[in-house]
Design a protein around this motif. Structure first.
Motif, mmCIF file in Angstrom:
data_model
loop_
_atom_site.group_PDB
_atom_site.id
_atom_site.type_symbol
_atom_site.label_atom_id
_atom_site.label_comp_id
_atom_site.label_asym_id
_atom_site.label_seq_id
_atom_site.Cartn_x
_atom_site.Cartn_y
_atom_site.Cartn_z
ATOM 1 N N PHE A 300 0.839 -0.969 0.000
ATOM 2 C CA PHE A 300 0.278 0.034 0.154
ATOM 3 C C PHE A 300 0.969 1.350 -0.162
ATOM 4 N N PRO A 301 1.442 1.679 -0.989
ATOM 5 C CA PRO A 301 2.461 2.691 -1.307
ATOM 6 C C PRO A 301 1.743 4.169 -0.811
ATOM 7 N N LYS A 302 2.550 4.645 -0.009
ATOM 8 C CA LYS A 302 2.277 6.393 0.309
ATOM 9 C C LYS A 302 0.891 6.239 1.254
ATOM 10 N N ILE A 303 0.646 5.250 1.675
ATOM 11 C CA ILE A 303 -0.718 5.143 2.564
ATOM 12 C C ILE A 303 -0.588 5.399 4.082
ATOM 13 N N ILE A 304 0.702 5.198 4.572
ATOM 14 C CA ILE A 304 0.848 5.354 6.017
ATOM 15 C C ILE A 304 1.764 6.906 5.980
ATOM 16 N N GLU A 305 0.839 7.676 6.638
ATOM 17 C CA GLU A 305 1.328 8.950 6.848
ATOM 18 C C GLU A 305 2.550 9.247 7.856
ATOM 19 N N ARG A 306 2.105 8.555 8.879
ATOM 20 C CA ARG A 306 3.232 8.385 10.020
ATOM 21 C C ARG A 306 2.788 7.216 11.038
ATOM 22 N N PHE A 307 3.898 6.767 11.692
ATOM 23 C CA PHE A 307 3.393 5.787 12.958
ATOM 24 C C PHE A 307 4.499 5.915 14.053
ATOM 25 N N ASP A 308 3.992 5.383 15.028
ATOM 26 C CA ASP A 308 4.851 5.374 16.140
ATOM 27 C C ASP A 308 4.449 4.006 16.876
ATOM 28 N N TYR A 309 5.249 3.357 17.941
ATOM 29 C CA TYR A 309 5.004 2.194 18.217
ATOM 30 C C TYR A 309 5.160 2.211 19.714
ATOM 31 N N ILE A 310 4.717 1.060 20.441
ATOM 32 C CA ILE A 310 4.704 0.780 22.029
ATOM 33 C C ILE A 310 5.254 -0.516 22.243
ATOM 34 N N THR A 311 5.975 -0.806 23.069
ATOM 35 C CA THR A 311 6.465 -1.978 23.587
ATOM 36 C C THR A 311 5.179 -2.611 24.602
ATOM 37 N N VAL A 312 4.888 -3.644 24.285
ATOM 38 C CA VAL A 312 3.820 -4.331 25.449
ATOM 39 C C VAL A 312 4.704 -5.412 26.069
ATOM 40 N N LEU A 313 4.936 -5.484 27.734
ATOM 41 C CA LEU A 313 5.610 -6.352 28.374
ATOM 42 C C LEU A 313 4.690 -7.332 28.702
ATOM 43 N N SER A 314 3.428 -7.200 29.330
ATOM 44 C CA SER A 314 2.631 -8.262 29.888
ATOM 45 C C SER A 314 1.373 -7.766 29.895
ATOM 46 N N GLU A 315 0.394 -8.672 29.781
ATOM 47 C CA GLU A 315 -1.262 -8.460 30.202
ATOM 48 C C GLU A 315 -1.350 -9.009 31.646
ATOM 49 N N GLU A 316 -1.545 -7.864 32.342
ATOM 50 C CA GLU A 316 -1.987 -7.932 33.724
ATOM 51 C C GLU A 316 -3.334 -8.659 34.064
ATOM 52 N N LYS A 317 -4.077 -8.116 33.374
ATOM 53 C CA LYS A 317 -5.528 -8.697 33.569
ATOM 54 C C LYS A 317 -6.128 -8.547 32.208
ATOM 55 N N THR A 318 -7.091 -9.639 32.002
ATOM 56 C CA THR A 318 -7.877 -9.497 30.573
ATOM 57 C C THR A 318 -9.194 -10.499 31.101
ATOM 58 N N THR A 319 -10.350 -9.791 31.003
ATOM 59 C CA THR A 319 -11.530 -10.314 31.179
ATOM 60 C C THR A 319 -12.556 -10.106 29.955
ATOM 61 N N TYR A 320 -12.235 -9.151 29.267
ATOM 62 C CA TYR A 320 -13.100 -8.692 28.351
ATOM 63 C C TYR A 320 -14.695 -8.184 28.699
ATOM 64 N N MET A 321 -15.020 -8.171 29.955
ATOM 65 C CA MET A 321 -15.936 -7.728 30.358
ATOM 66 C C MET A 321 -16.035 -7.066 31.738
ATOM 67 N N PRO A 322 -16.885 -6.160 32.010
ATOM 68 C CA PRO A 322 -16.795 -5.578 33.585
ATOM 69 C C PRO A 322 -17.299 -6.567 34.658
ATOM 70 N N ASN A 323 -16.889 -6.618 35.676
ATOM 71 C CA ASN A 323 -17.353 -7.480 36.956
ATOM 72 C C ASN A 323 -18.657 -6.984 37.295
ATOM 73 N N LEU A 324 -19.846 -7.646 37.030
ATOM 74 C CA LEU A 324 -20.999 -7.122 37.102
ATOM 75 C C LEU A 324 -21.456 -7.747 38.731
ATOM 76 N N SER A 325 -20.584 -8.463 39.012
ATOM 77 C CA SER A 325 -20.903 -9.130 40.663
ATOM 78 C C SER A 325 -20.525 -7.959 41.625
ATOM 79 N N ASN A 326 -19.724 -6.967 41.594
ATOM 80 C CA ASN A 326 -19.379 -5.786 42.466
ATOM 81 C C ASN A 326 -20.480 -4.975 42.678
#
Length: 326
Positions: A300-326
């Motif tokens: 896809f030539p010339k379609i990226i105007e700019r980019f930056d990146y982030i380093t991900v170290l670890s997933e500390e929590k993943t549940t995909y929904m709020p805790n509705l029991s609280n």
């Protein structure tokens, strides 16, 4: 620094991880048939992968937009932190009922949060609470809305092109559900492999009725799939997220298909208030990720105007929904 592996994985182990990433609820019998191994051997291998930390848990991918929620992504950069204070903040964020994702980062941001809310007013209340407790330790922040997220399986485990369906979170109309459905989703969100008999006790349904309910949640797109939480660093991979500003929106469908077909691209996030796309990579090195972006620009030539990146170290929590029991 990459973690040292305590376990050498063979091709069957990697196939097993791939299958559990596609469907974390597959039974040992189904996995055994797909792998052409005995049920006992598959069970042993799974338990070994769990014990060695390659598998950190199993989570149900829930499209909370179908439940009437909007997901905010919040990036935080800390200041004036001792290690103990940082741990305390992370523990507080992990315990918050509306925060379903806590991800540790390196670079310009330290933490990313996924916050599910019913409306902007609920988000404002949560955000004020976070600031009141932690503002003196927050140097900077960025807030965007996710809609939607395109999630792909880890096909790089088998060095193959991705063929499984795209799991999509966000950007959909509200579906029909009731309180029993919410109880089922809350349990499955944290323990995707939990047996039906155990869920039955909590929701007071016979296993047959419960199985029907779960199939209906899948049919309505509320449940998008089940995945193993795999520690990719133990597999020798690094996790990066590239924030990309596109110069044109015309080829977006083709871009998504390109990303799906690339084995090292794990997810695409479309945002409101952020860059055009956030693309997530599991790669051998930063140079590897940059080479994929070079490949992207050739297609896809010339379609990226700019980019930056982030380093991900670890997933500390993943549940995909709020805790509705609280």
């Amino acid at each position: 620094m990459k973690r040292k592996n305590n376990l050498d994985l063979d091709r069957k182990d990697k196939q097993l991880l791939y299958l559990l990433d596609i469907n974390g609820r597959d039974t040992y019998s189904k996995l055994a048939k797909k792998l052409q191994l005995s049920k006992q051997v598959v069970k042993y291998r799974v338990e070994r992968l769990e014990k060695e930390g390659f598998i950190k848990g199993y989570f149900t991918m829930i499209d909370t937009s179908r439940l009437g929620y909007t997901v905010f992504r919040v990036y935080l950069k800390f200041r004036n932190l001792t290690p103990t204070k940082k741990d305390n903040i992370i523990d507080y964020l992990k315990e918050h009922k509306n925060i379903w994702a806590v991800v540790s980062l390196a670079g310009k941001w330290d933490i990313a949060l996924g916050i599910a809310v019913k409306d902007i007013y609920e988000y404002h209340t949560i955000w004020e609470e976070i600031l009141k407790k932690n503002l003196e330790n927050i140097h900077d922040y960025k807030i965007v809305i996710y809609s939607p997220i395109y999630h792909f399986a880890k096909s790089y485990l088998l060095d193959k092109q991705e063929e499984s369906p795209i799991r999509m979170l966000g950007g959909k109309e509200k579906a029909d559900f009731d309180e029993t459905d919410l109880k089922i989703l809350t349990i499955l969100s944290k323990k995707a492999r939990i047996p039906l008999v155990e869920i039955s006790k909590d929701v007071k349904l016979y296993p047959e009725a419960l199985s029907y309910r779960i199939k209906q949640l899948e049919k309505r797109g509320i449940i998008q799939g089940y995945r193993a939480m795999i520690d990719v660093s133990k597999l020798g991979y690094e996790f990066y997220k590239a924030e990309i500003r596109l110069s044109s929106y015309d080829k977006l469908s083709s871009i998504i298909q390109f990303c799906k077909s690339h084995s090292n691209i794990y997810q695409i996030d479309k945002t409101i208030g952020g860059e055009t796309l956030e693309v997530e990579f599991h790669v051998k090195s930063l140079r590897h990720m940059l080479s994929i972006l070079d490949e992207f620009e050739k297609v896809f030539p010339k379609i990226i105007e700019r980019f930056d990146y982030i380093t991900v170290l670890s997933e500390e929590k993943t549940t995909y929904m709020p805790n509705l029991s609280n």
